[in-house]
Every structure is written in structure tokens, then in C-alpha cells.
Design a protein around this motif. Structure first.
Motif, mmCIF file in Angstrom:
data_model
loop_
_atom_site.group_PDB
_atom_site.id
_atom_site.type_symbol
_atom_site.label_atom_id
_atom_site.label_comp_id
_atom_site.label_asym_id
_atom_site.label_seq_id
_atom_site.Cartn_x
_atom_site.Cartn_y
_atom_site.Cartn_z
ATOM 1 N N TYR A 102 0.836 -1.206 0.000
ATOM 2 C CA TYR A 102 0.000 0.000 0.000
ATOM 3 C C TYR A 102 0.871 1.257 0.000
ATOM 4 C CZ TYR A 102 -3.048 3.658 1.786
ATOM 5 O OH TYR A 102 -3.726 4.827 1.968
ATOM 6 N N LYS A 103 1.885 1.282 0.862
ATOM 7 C CA LYS A 103 2.743 2.460 0.959
ATOM 8 C C LYS A 103 3.552 2.659 -0.311
ATOM 9 C CE LYS A 103 3.163 2.696 5.985
ATOM 10 N NZ LYS A 103 4.079 2.709 7.141
ATOM 11 N N HIS A 104 3.915 1.563 -0.942
ATOM 12 C CA HIS A 104 4.667 1.687 -2.193
ATOM 13 C C HIS A 104 3.806 2.295 -3.290
ATOM 14 C CE1 HIS A 104 7.568 0.764 -5.300
ATOM 15 N NE2 HIS A 104 6.584 0.198 -6.007
ATOM 16 N N ASP A 105 2.564 1.808 -3.309
ATOM 17 C CA ASP A 105 1.646 2.355 -4.318
ATOM 18 C C ASP A 105 1.332 3.821 -4.040
ATOM 19 O OD1 ASP A 105 1.597 -0.093 -5.484
ATOM 20 O OD2 ASP A 105 -0.281 -0.744 -4.514
ATOM 21 N N ALA A 106 1.268 4.201 -2.758
ATOM 22 C CA ALA A 106 0.923 5.579 -2.403
ATOM 23 C C ALA A 106 2.137 6.488 -2.457
ATOM 24 C CB ALA A 106 0.310 5.630 -1.010
ATOM 25 N N GLY A 107 3.298 5.896 -2.613
ATOM 26 C CA GLY A 107 4.499 6.709 -2.669
ATOM 27 C C GLY A 107 4.930 7.230 -1.308
ATOM 28 N N THR A 108 4.444 6.568 -0.244
ATOM 29 C CA THR A 108 4.782 7.033 1.117
ATOM 30 C C THR A 108 5.376 5.879 1.918
ATOM 31 O OG1 THR A 108 2.528 6.544 1.833
ATOM 32 C CG2 THR A 108 2.992 8.801 1.121
ATOM 33 N N LEU A 109 6.330 5.198 1.423
ATOM 34 C CA LEU A 109 6.938 4.039 2.083
ATOM 35 C C LEU A 109 7.613 4.454 3.379
ATOM 36 C CD1 LEU A 109 7.642 1.066 1.924
ATOM 37 C CD2 LEU A 109 9.711 1.672 0.643
ATOM 38 N N ASP A 110 7.241 3.808 4.447
ATOM 39 C CA ASP A 110 7.821 4.096 5.766
ATOM 40 C C ASP A 110 8.255 2.782 6.398
ATOM 41 O OD1 ASP A 110 8.620 5.011 8.159
ATOM 42 O OD2 ASP A 110 6.677 5.784 8.814
ATOM 43 N N GLU A 111 9.524 2.410 6.155
ATOM 44 C CA GLU A 111 10.025 1.133 6.646
ATOM 45 C C GLU A 111 10.196 1.108 8.160
ATOM 46 O OE1 GLU A 111 13.536 0.184 4.626
ATOM 47 O OE2 GLU A 111 12.600 -0.035 2.656
ATOM 48 N N GLY A 112 10.409 2.271 8.789
ATOM 49 C CA GLY A 112 10.643 2.301 10.233
ATOM 50 C C GLY A 112 9.483 1.750 11.025
ATOM 51 N N LEU A 113 8.245 2.090 10.657
ATOM 52 C CA LEU A 113 7.061 1.616 11.377
ATOM 53 C C LEU A 113 6.940 0.106 11.284
ATOM 54 C CD1 LEU A 113 4.481 2.193 12.939
ATOM 55 C CD2 LEU A 113 3.302 2.529 10.741
ATOM 56 N N SER A 114 7.152 -0.461 10.124
ATOM 57 C CA SER A 114 7.052 -1.907 9.936
ATOM 58 C C SER A 114 8.125 -2.631 10.734
ATOM 59 C CB SER A 114 7.169 -2.240 8.462
ATOM 60 O OG SER A 114 7.150 -3.637 8.265
ATOM 61 N N ILE A 115 9.341 -2.133 10.735
ATOM 62 C CA ILE A 115 10.428 -2.757 11.484
ATOM 63 C C ILE A 115 10.152 -2.696 12.981
ATOM 64 C CG2 ILE A 115 12.858 -2.551 12.092
ATOM 65 C CD1 ILE A 115 13.393 -1.654 9.229
ATOM 66 N N ASP A 116 9.656 -1.568 13.464
ATOM 67 C CA ASP A 116 9.321 -1.457 14.894
ATOM 68 C C ASP A 116 8.261 -2.476 15.295
ATOM 69 O OD1 ASP A 116 11.114 0.573 15.201
ATOM 70 O OD2 ASP A 116 9.626 2.185 15.002
ATOM 71 N N ALA A 117 7.265 -2.668 14.432
ATOM 72 C CA ALA A 117 6.218 -3.642 14.729
ATOM 73 C C ALA A 117 6.795 -5.048 14.813
ATOM 74 C CB ALA A 117 5.115 -3.572 13.661
ATOM 75 N N VAL A 118 7.694 -5.354 13.893
ATOM 76 C CA VAL A 118 8.329 -6.676 13.903
ATOM 77 C C VAL A 118 9.165 -6.864 15.156
ATOM 78 C CG1 VAL A 118 9.997 -8.165 12.736
ATOM 79 C CG2 VAL A 118 8.304 -6.888 11.396
ATOM 80 N N ILE A 119 9.912 -5.843 15.536
ATOM 81 C CA ILE A 119 10.758 -5.930 16.725
ATOM 82 C C ILE A 119 9.915 -6.149 17.967
ATOM 83 C CG2 ILE A 119 12.303 -4.623 18.227
ATOM 84 C CD1 ILE A 119 13.501 -3.348 15.718
ATOM 85 N N ARG A 120 8.807 -5.378 18.073
ATOM 86 C CA ARG A 120 7.938 -5.544 19.243
ATOM 87 C C ARG A 120 7.361 -6.949 19.293
ATOM 88 N NH1 ARG A 120 6.257 -0.285 17.808
ATOM 89 N NH2 ARG A 120 4.439 -1.144 16.714
ATOM 90 N N PHE A 121 6.944 -7.412 18.145
ATOM 91 C CA PHE A 121 6.379 -8.759 18.117
ATOM 92 C C PHE A 121 7.423 -9.814 18.479
ATOM 93 C CE2 PHE A 121 5.799 -12.756 15.850
ATOM 94 C CZ PHE A 121 4.589 -13.170 16.376
ATOM 95 N N LEU A 122 8.640 -9.688 17.918
ATOM 96 C CA LEU A 122 9.689 -10.677 18.199
ATOM 97 C C LEU A 122 10.077 -10.661 19.663
ATOM 98 C CD1 LEU A 122 11.975 -10.309 15.047
ATOM 99 C CD2 LEU A 122 10.359 -12.135 15.580
ATOM 100 N N ARG A 123 10.086 -9.494 20.282
ATOM 101 C CA ARG A 123 10.396 -9.427 21.715
ATOM 102 C C ARG A 123 9.315 -10.135 22.527
ATOM 103 N NH1 ARG A 123 12.419 -3.071 22.243
ATOM 104 N NH2 ARG A 123 14.554 -3.423 21.411
ATOM 105 N N GLY A 124 8.060 -9.869 22.141
ATOM 106 C CA GLY A 124 6.973 -10.562 22.847
ATOM 107 C C GLY A 124 7.030 -12.063 22.627
ATOM 108 N N TRP A 125 7.332 -12.468 21.411
ATOM 109 C CA TRP A 125 7.437 -13.894 21.121
ATOM 110 C C TRP A 125 8.616 -14.526 21.850
ATOM 111 C CZ3 TRP A 125 5.336 -18.174 20.185
ATOM 112 C CH2 TRP A 125 6.044 -19.254 19.690
ATOM 113 N N LYS A 126 9.699 -13.787 22.010
ATOM 114 C CA LYS A 126 10.852 -14.306 22.736
ATOM 115 C C LYS A 126 10.473 -14.599 24.184
ATOM 116 C CE LYS A 126 15.595 -13.218 24.128
ATOM 117 N NZ LYS A 126 16.691 -12.216 24.091
ATOM 118 N N THR A 127 9.727 -13.681 24.801
ATOM 119 C CA THR A 127 9.284 -13.901 26.180
ATOM 120 C C THR A 127 8.365 -15.123 26.263
ATOM 121 O OG1 THR A 127 9.415 -11.532 26.637
ATOM 122 C CG2 THR A 127 8.096 -12.867 28.143
#
Length: 216
Positions: A102-127
Motif C-alpha cells: 500500500y505504501k509503495h503504491d501511495a508513494g509514502t513508504l515508511d520502513e521504520g514503522l514496519s520494522i518497529d512492529a516486527v521488533i515488538r512482536f519478536l520481543r513478545g514472542w521471545k518472552t
């Protein structure tokens, strides 16, 4: 085809029935499946195994049955947690893919938000993974303790069975000796009675004139 045995149940048969049935309970299987497996192993019908379990063996393993049910519940809980975690990972991957598209099509790609979500999830999964690992270790330790206890009980059962067999053999020997002693005493009593009767009979001898004379 399973052979149908008519002999009595031995302690080893009861032990096999208990081990297999408890394993099926622990793994979430049915008792009917356990009875069929035992029947194949010891040459009895599943109905005979079920009757033996419900009428005799089950009463001796009430505590073990409760432990097996608890282990089944814990096993099901771990499976559920694992499935949930996998589902969450899959959902996050799909969401991240859709978000990137969606962000690529809209021309507003924001990789930081996606990476933060993954990090939060991986930390929770690690616990969550660490908690599950600790629970698994506790379950394995509990299972090992129960297996050692079962091994000890099996050895104790074999020892008691040998002592019981030895006691039965000793009883038969003593019983045979007792019967033999009774027979000897009975013969001795009869001989004593016959000897007394012979001594009580009067004895006679003939004198020079041909007359009988009693001998005292």
C-alpha cells in the motif's frame, strides 16, 4: 488375529495394561485404543482388557491417572500456544506485506514503522518462547520422575511376586511334610493299639497230662 487367553492375569499383564492406558490418557488418545493395543501385546481381547482395567487395575493407579490428565492438559495448552504464535507470525507477515504494498503504491513508504512492529512482536514472542521452554523443561522433569517411580514400582512388584512365589513353594513343602508326619503318627498309634491288644490276650500251654494251663 488376537489369541484369546483364558489364564489368570499376571502382575506383568496388569503393569503393561496400566502403562499403555496411562500413556494413551497422557497423549489425549482413547482408552479403547489403549485396550486394543494391550490386547495385541498380551494376546487378550480389548473387552477383557477394558473389564480388567475398570474392575481392578484402575483403582491402584488413581493418582497416576490424575497426573496423566494434567500432563494431557498441559500438552494441549502448549500446542494451542504454538498454533496461536504461528498464526500471529503469519498474520503479521501478511499485514506487513500488504502495508508495504500500500505504501509503495501511495508513494509514502515508511520502513521504520514496519520494522518497529516486527521488533515488538519478536520481543513478545521471545518472552513467550522462554516461558514455554521453562514449562517444557518442568514437564520433562516431571515425566522423568514419574518414569523413574514407575521403574522402581515395577522392580518392587517383581520382587514381591518372587517372594510370593517362594512363600507358596515353602507352604507346599511344609504342608506335604505335615501330612507325612500325620500319617506316621497315625500308623504309630495303630501299631500301639495292636500291640496292646496282643498283650491282653491270655496264653496257654499244655502240661504232661495233656491239659491246658494258662500262662500269666
Amino acid at each position: 488375529m488376537t489369541a484369546v487367553r483364558q489364564d489368570a492375569w499376571s502382575p506383568d499383564d496388569d503393569l503393561i495394561l496400566a502403562e499403555v492406558t496411562l500413556r494413551h490418557i497422557r497423549e489425549g488418545s482413547t482408552q479403547l485404543g489403549a485396550f486394543e493395543e494391550v490386547g495385541e501385546r498380551i494376546g487378550r481381547t480389548s473387552a477383557a482388557c477394558g473389564f480388567r482395567w475398570n474392575s481392578c487395575v484402575r483403582k491402584r493407579y488413581e493418582d497416576a491417572i490424575q497426573i496423566a490428565k494434567q500432563q494431557r492438559q498441559k500438552r494441549n495448552y502448549l500446542k494451542k500456544q504454538t498454533v496461536t504464535a504461528i498464526s500471529q507470525v503469519s498474520s503479521l507477515a501478511v499485514y506487513d506485506t500488504e502495508e508495504r504494498s500500500y505504501k509503495h503504491d501511495a508513494g509514502t513508504l515508511d520502513e521504520g514503522l514496519s520494522i518497529d512492529a516486527v521488533i515488538r512482536f519478536l520481543r513478545g514472542w521471545k518472552t513467550t518462547y522462554q516461558d514455554l521452554s521453562r514449562q517444557i523443561k518442568l514437564f520433562e522433569k516431571d515425566l522423568k520422575d514419574k518414569e523413574e517411580e514407575l521403574y522402581r514400582l515395577r522392580n518392587e512388584n517383581e520382587r514381591l511376586a518372587k517372594e510370593a512365589s517362594s512363600a507358596q513353594t515353602d507352604y507346599r513343602v511344609v504342608n506335604d511334610d505335615y501330612k507325612t508326619l500325620i500319617q506316621i503318627m497315625d500308623r504309630a498309634r495303630r501299631l500301639t493299639v495292636l500291640s496292646s491288644e496282643e498283650e491282653a490276650k491270655p496264653r496257654f500251654k499244655m502240661d504232661a497230662n495233656g491239659n491246658l494251663e494258662r500262662i500269666e
